[in-house]
Design a protein around this motif. Structure first.
Motif, PDB file in Angstrom:
ATOM      1  N   LEU A   1      75.894   6.919 -12.886  1.00 48.96           N
ATOM      2  CA  LEU A   1      75.173   8.155 -12.557  1.00 48.96           C
ATOM      3  C   LEU A   1      74.165   7.955 -11.427  1.00 48.96           C
ATOM      4  N   GLU A   2      74.110   6.716 -10.914  1.00 48.04           N
ATOM      5  CA  GLU A   2      73.203   6.379  -9.816  1.00 48.04           C
ATOM      6  C   GLU A   2      71.743   6.707 -10.164  1.00 48.04           C
ATOM      7  N   ILE A   3      71.355   6.295 -11.392  1.00 52.93           N
ATOM      8  CA  ILE A   3      69.983   6.517 -11.849  1.00 52.93           C
ATOM      9  C   ILE A   3      69.156   5.280 -11.542  1.00 52.93           C
ATOM     10  N   ASN A   4      68.074   5.440 -10.813  1.00 56.86           N
ATOM     11  CA  ASN A   4      67.145   4.349 -10.537  1.00 56.86           C
ATOM     12  C   ASN A   4      66.158   4.265 -11.703  1.00 56.86           C
ATOM     13  N   VAL A   5      66.336   3.231 -12.538  1.00 55.87           N
ATOM     14  CA  VAL A   5      65.525   3.112 -13.756  1.00 55.87           C
ATOM     15  C   VAL A   5      64.043   2.998 -13.423  1.00 55.87           C
ATOM     16  N   GLU A   6      63.719   2.285 -12.336  1.00 55.84           N
ATOM     17  CA  GLU A   6      62.315   2.087 -11.967  1.00 55.84           C
ATOM     18  C   GLU A   6      61.655   3.387 -11.523  1.00 55.84           C
ATOM     19  N   LYS A   7      62.446   4.319 -10.984  1.00 53.37           N
ATOM     20  CA  LYS A   7      61.885   5.571 -10.494  1.00 53.37           C
ATOM     21  C   LYS A   7      62.140   6.745 -11.423  1.00 53.37           C
ATOM     22  N   THR A   8      62.789   6.474 -12.555  1.00 53.47           N
ATOM     23  CA  THR A   8      63.062   7.513 -13.545  1.00 53.47           C
ATOM     24  C   THR A   8      62.364   7.132 -14.841  1.00 53.47           C
ATOM     25  N   PRO A   9      61.171   7.658 -15.084  1.00 54.09           N
ATOM     26  CA  PRO A   9      60.371   7.207 -16.234  1.00 54.09           C
ATOM     27  C   PRO A   9      61.093   7.263 -17.571  1.00 54.09           C
ATOM     28  N   LEU A  10      61.832   8.318 -17.834  1.00 53.68           N
ATOM     29  CA  LEU A  10      62.475   8.448 -19.136  1.00 53.68           C
ATOM     30  C   LEU A  10      63.562   7.397 -19.330  1.00 53.68           C
TER      31      LEU A  10
END
Length: 420
Positions: free
Chosen positions: A278-287
């Motif tokens: 899903l191309e989610i950046n964990v460091e920039k996505t708090p949840l």
């Protein structure tokens, strides 16, 4: 435990003492490894510093650190601190000595050692243990049920995760206290690579607040207290009085903890694949960061229990006590060994010593870790053949009792009632 107790306690206490010393030595090895991998840095570094080396050896060393070492061995050490706390308090009660003043003074002395250590190396853990130890004095009369429930919630970092969730909803930030990682990392990098001894001392003193910010943001402060409480609970239940009698219990804990580790690993892999697709950046996505961190807390706590119960059960096997006994020598001199590790690390990597910061790879640092720990084993075994206590343990005990304690073996038998 004091080295002398190995020789003067009744036979039924022997297994318990050796097992705890082995666990303490094992914890010290993991603590050394955790610090050696990234040049004994005691604070944040620029992100690119961690990616300087991409060779196979460094990959294995860092992978070992991330999966098997990170956050587990300080937890073992904290559990043993809580267990020793209970033993010491019971000793004071049995001797009809004042608990709060006696143990409080002991902690104050340890705090002075910790503050001196912090000025030399800013990741000192003693300055964290002492205030939590003083708090433990007022929690010592909690019921067994309360110790188990509160300790369990804390080691899983539940309060911090709950506070983080509120922070995400209200501030869209995962961290509880603001901290500029880039600025702090650049400042600390300069100290390690170029700083003089005086500059290092000044920086470490000024960084005391940063250490507590990290402890709060990561939840490690509460996790440490949680393992203190679980250690105290284990002491009350007398689980280490005779490990053989608790073998069934330890096996059950080992089995259930292994299941939790396996499940969290599978969930972690699934989480990683999902965020990648899903191309989610964990460091920039708090949840997303919160969810990943939540699974990690269960993994870390369960693997810590696997280490504790697994080594305790190995001590019941015919050949394993002899194999693990070298760890006991380091464990009997835990405080001395811990401070000695700092001397090695600072001298090898910092600018005030050999200045090898970033010049050696994490793979090389892992090999250095094994070499240093091997030297510690040899030194501790030699020392304990001639002396009752480690040098720092002896000073600590003497200051606690306001009199010099016997040190050299063969001259005088030390007081067997005290427990380190």
């Amino acid at each position: 435990m004091t080295a002398s107790n190995t020789f003067i306690q009744p036979p039924q206490k022997m297994d318990r003492i050796v097992t705890l010393d082995v666990l303490r030595g094992f914890a010290l090895f993991g603590i050394l490894y955790a610090h050696m991998i990234f040049w004994y840095a005691a604070g944040p570094l620029p992100q690119e510093t961690y990616q300087l080396y991409k060779d196979l050896g460094s990959g294995i060393a860092i992978g070992t650190y991330m999966i098997f070492i990170l956050s587990k061995f300080f937890a073992i050490f904290s559990f043993l601190f809580g267990l020793s706390f209970y033993i010491q308090i019971q000793g004071l009660i049995n001797r009809q000595e004042p608990v709060i003043s006696r143990f409080g003074w002991r902690l104050i002395i340890l705090g002075v050692i910790g503050l001196l250590h912090h000025t030399f190396w800013r990741a000192d853990i003693l300055s964290i243990y002492v205030p939590l130890g003083l708090l433990l004095l007022f929690l010592r009369n909690l019921s067994n049920k309360a110790l188990l429930i509160i300790g369990g919630l804390l080691v899983l970092n539940i309060p911090t995760k709950f506070a983080e969730l509120i922070s995400i909803l209200l501030r869209d930030k995962l961290t509880l206290l603001d901290f500029d990682q880039k600025i702090a990392g650049a400042e600390y990098y300069a100290i390690l690579s170029e700083g003089s001894f005086t500059e290092m001392i000044k920086h470490n003193i000024a960084a005391m607040g940063d250490k507590y910010i990290y402890q709060i943001n990561s939840g490690r402060l509460l996790i440490t207290l949680g393992f203190f409480l679980l250690g105290m609970f284990a002491g009350r239940m007398q689980w280490f009085e005779n490990v053989a009698n608790q073998a069934t219990l330890f096996k059950n804990v080992l089995k259930k903890s292994s299941w939790v580790v396996a499940i969290t690993l599978l969930l972690g892999v699934g989480f990683g694949i999902t965020t990648f697709m899903l191309e989610i950046n964990v460091e920039k996505t708090p949840l997303a960061g919160w969810l990943g961190g939540f699974m990690l807390e269960f993994f870390n706590a369960s693997l810590t229990l696997i280490y504790i119960t697994g080594i305790s059960l190995l001590m019941l096997k015919p050949r394993w006590p002899a194999r693990l006994m070298p760890l006991a020598a380091v464990g009997k001199m835990a405080l001395t060994s811990y401070l000695m590790q700092t001397l090695f690390g600072v001298f090898i990597f910092f600018n005030i010593g050999l200045g090898l910061f970033t010049k050696t790879s994490p793979g090389t640092n892992a090999l250095l870790c094994f070499a240093i720990f091997g030297l510690q084993i040899l030194f501790c075994r030699w020392w304990l053949t001639h002396f009752y206590y480690g040098p720092i343990e002896w000073l600590w005990r003497s200051a606690t009792d306001f009199k010099w304690q016997p040190l050299y073996k063969g001259r005088q038998t030390p007081n067997s009632s005290a427990v380190d």
